[in-house]
Enzyme design. Structure first.
Site, mmCIF file in Angstrom:
data_model
loop_
_atom_site.group_PDB
_atom_site.id
_atom_site.type_symbol
_atom_site.label_atom_id
_atom_site.label_comp_id
_atom_site.label_asym_id
_atom_site.label_seq_id
_atom_site.Cartn_x
_atom_site.Cartn_y
_atom_site.Cartn_z
ATOM 1 N N SER A 126 0.835 -1.195 0.000
ATOM 2 C CA SER A 126 0.000 0.000 0.000
ATOM 3 C C SER A 126 0.872 1.247 0.000
ATOM 4 O O SER A 126 1.991 1.238 0.530
ATOM 5 C CB SER A 126 -0.850 -0.037 1.267
ATOM 6 O OG SER A 126 -1.365 1.228 1.551
ATOM 7 N N TYR A 151 -1.696 -1.164 10.926
ATOM 8 C CA TYR A 151 -1.942 -1.692 9.581
ATOM 9 C C TYR A 151 -0.771 -1.337 8.663
ATOM 10 O O TYR A 151 -0.233 -2.185 7.948
ATOM 11 C CB TYR A 151 -3.251 -1.104 9.023
ATOM 12 C CG TYR A 151 -3.366 -1.184 7.524
ATOM 13 C CD1 TYR A 151 -3.692 -2.378 6.897
ATOM 14 C CD2 TYR A 151 -3.113 -0.063 6.714
ATOM 15 C CE1 TYR A 151 -3.768 -2.458 5.521
ATOM 16 C CE2 TYR A 151 -3.194 -0.138 5.342
ATOM 17 C CZ TYR A 151 -3.519 -1.335 4.743
ATOM 18 O OH TYR A 151 -3.583 -1.407 3.384
ATOM 19 N N LYS A 155 2.238 -3.633 6.478
ATOM 20 C CA LYS A 155 2.591 -3.536 5.056
ATOM 21 C C LYS A 155 4.087 -3.246 4.891
ATOM 22 O O LYS A 155 4.769 -3.896 4.091
ATOM 23 C CB LYS A 155 1.744 -2.466 4.357
ATOM 24 C CG LYS A 155 0.275 -2.831 4.242
ATOM 25 C CD LYS A 155 0.059 -4.112 3.441
ATOM 26 C CE LYS A 155 -1.380 -4.567 3.414
ATOM 27 N NZ LYS A 155 -1.576 -5.910 2.864
#
Ligand code: UD1
Length: 338
Positions: A126, A151, A155
């Site tokens: 992302s 989160y 990634k």
């Protein structure tokens, strides 16, 4: 030898990618435990492509169960690993759940890649890895900043795990795909984003328009941008889907020559929150009930991509714009609300 394993195949990006893979001659199996998706996606895929997809409803954190899928499918040419928890706000409230799920599932997929001699691995990353980037547009070389959420950490660290893993296992080649803001739906409106609770801008807009919500709050109009609202690079989910097919074809073609490569996937242009709302109003002919509210914690001010590397090497380019995104998202919302 063209069987692909897609994890998270019933999810938003996974399901659209399966359609594109099938349209390009791949055979697909999926692993998805439906925690943030549903079987309905499999029906949508079948209606669009005429192909029935086998989905294994298992938890990727359970390695014994993962192994069974590989033992049953000896001819997997590549893995596209989408499955992950992805709600930024929720990750700050439940960091351990995010770490456990996203790290363990990725570790298990890598373990299986090694144990079963799978040559090609693609990871969903992302633009969140760039944090508040100091230069725009961001290229793959733009340095990472500290991430704003657990989160984001899954990634950033997921990418690094795969890089180290690929170096240590030179026969395995990997690609890390950094998505900007995926949105929109399949043209047929048989597939689209179906969140239990909409948290992203585009589904929130369509939910307001259909009447599921009263209004939308624009999170800040006092940023240092052209109209004061945040800027993002919205990419149509079918363009994004096609990048996965191109990435897989590239890995297969360059058999054992790539090791680990990273690509930005966006359209190379930013749209502000207010511009996205205007694009929706234009394509739908509806006035949207919105109000300006305070800034949302953790939002980066502006980010958009330079995707030249994907264009040059993967021969990929996006073909849809923000209006295509809003139009397909709107048709999908109307259909799914019936
Ligand atoms: C973030 C991550 C992205 C991640 C995604 C998952 C960044 C830069 N991006 O996207 O990598 O995959 O979360 O969910 O970290 N907005 C409003 N009102 C709303 C909702 C959103 O004004 O009710 C605004 C936000 O402030 C933001 C834009 O819309 O400026 C897009 O927000 P959203 O759809 O939540 O995605 P990101 O936060 O950009």
């Amino acid at each position: 030898m063209n069987k692909v394993l897609v994890t998270g195949g019933c999810g938003y990006i996974g399901s659209h990618t399966i359609v594109d893979l099938i349209n390009n001659g791949f055979e697909v199996i999926s692993i998805d435990n439906y925690i943030n998706s549903s079987r309905a996606s499999l029906k949508g895929i079948e209606k669009i492509t005429g192909k029935k997809i086998k989905n294994y409803k298992i938890d990727l954190c359970n390695y014994n169960r993962v192994r069974k899928v590989f033992l049953e499918n000896k001819d997997i040419v590549g893995i596209i690993h989408f499955a992950a928890l992805k709600a930024v706000g929720e990750s700050s409230e439940q960091p351990l759940r995010y770490f456990k799920n996203n790290f363990n599932s990725t570790l298990n997929m890598l373990e299986a890649t090694k144990e079963f001699g799978i040559k090609n691995f693609i990871f969903s990353s992302s633009c969140t890895v760039y944090g508040n980037a100091k230069e725009l547009p961001v290229t793959e070389e733009t340095p990472f900043q500290r991430v704003e959420s657990p989160y984001g950490l899954t990634k950033q660290a997921g990418e690094e795990m795969i890089e180290f893993f690929s170096k240590a296992n030179p026969k395995i080649n990997s690609i890390l795909l950094r998505y900007f803001n995926p949105a929109g739906a399949h043209e047929s409106a048989l597939l689209g984003e179906a969140p239990n609770v909409a948290l992203n801008l585009v589904p929130i807009i369509t939910e307001v328009a259909i009447g599921k919500r009263k209004s939308i709050t624009v999170f800040g109009d006092d940023y240092d941008t052209r109209d004061g609202s945040n800027i993002r690079d919205y990419i149509h989910v079918m363009d994004l889907a096609n990048a996965h097919t191109k990435a897989l074809e590239y890995l297969i073609k360059n058999n054992n020559k790539t090791n680990c490569e990273v690509y930005n996937l966006g359209i190379g242009e930013g749209a502000s929150v207010l511009e996205v709302i205007q694009a929706f109003e234009k394509v739908s002919g509806k006035k949207l009930n919105y109000k300006i509210g305070p800034r949302r914690k953790g939002d980066v001010i502006a980010i958009y991509s330079n995707y030249k590397k994907a264009k040059r090497r993967l021969k990929w380019k996006p073909t849809r714009n923000i209006e295509d995104i809003m139009r397909t998202a709107w048709v999908w919302e109307q259909k799914r609300s019936k």
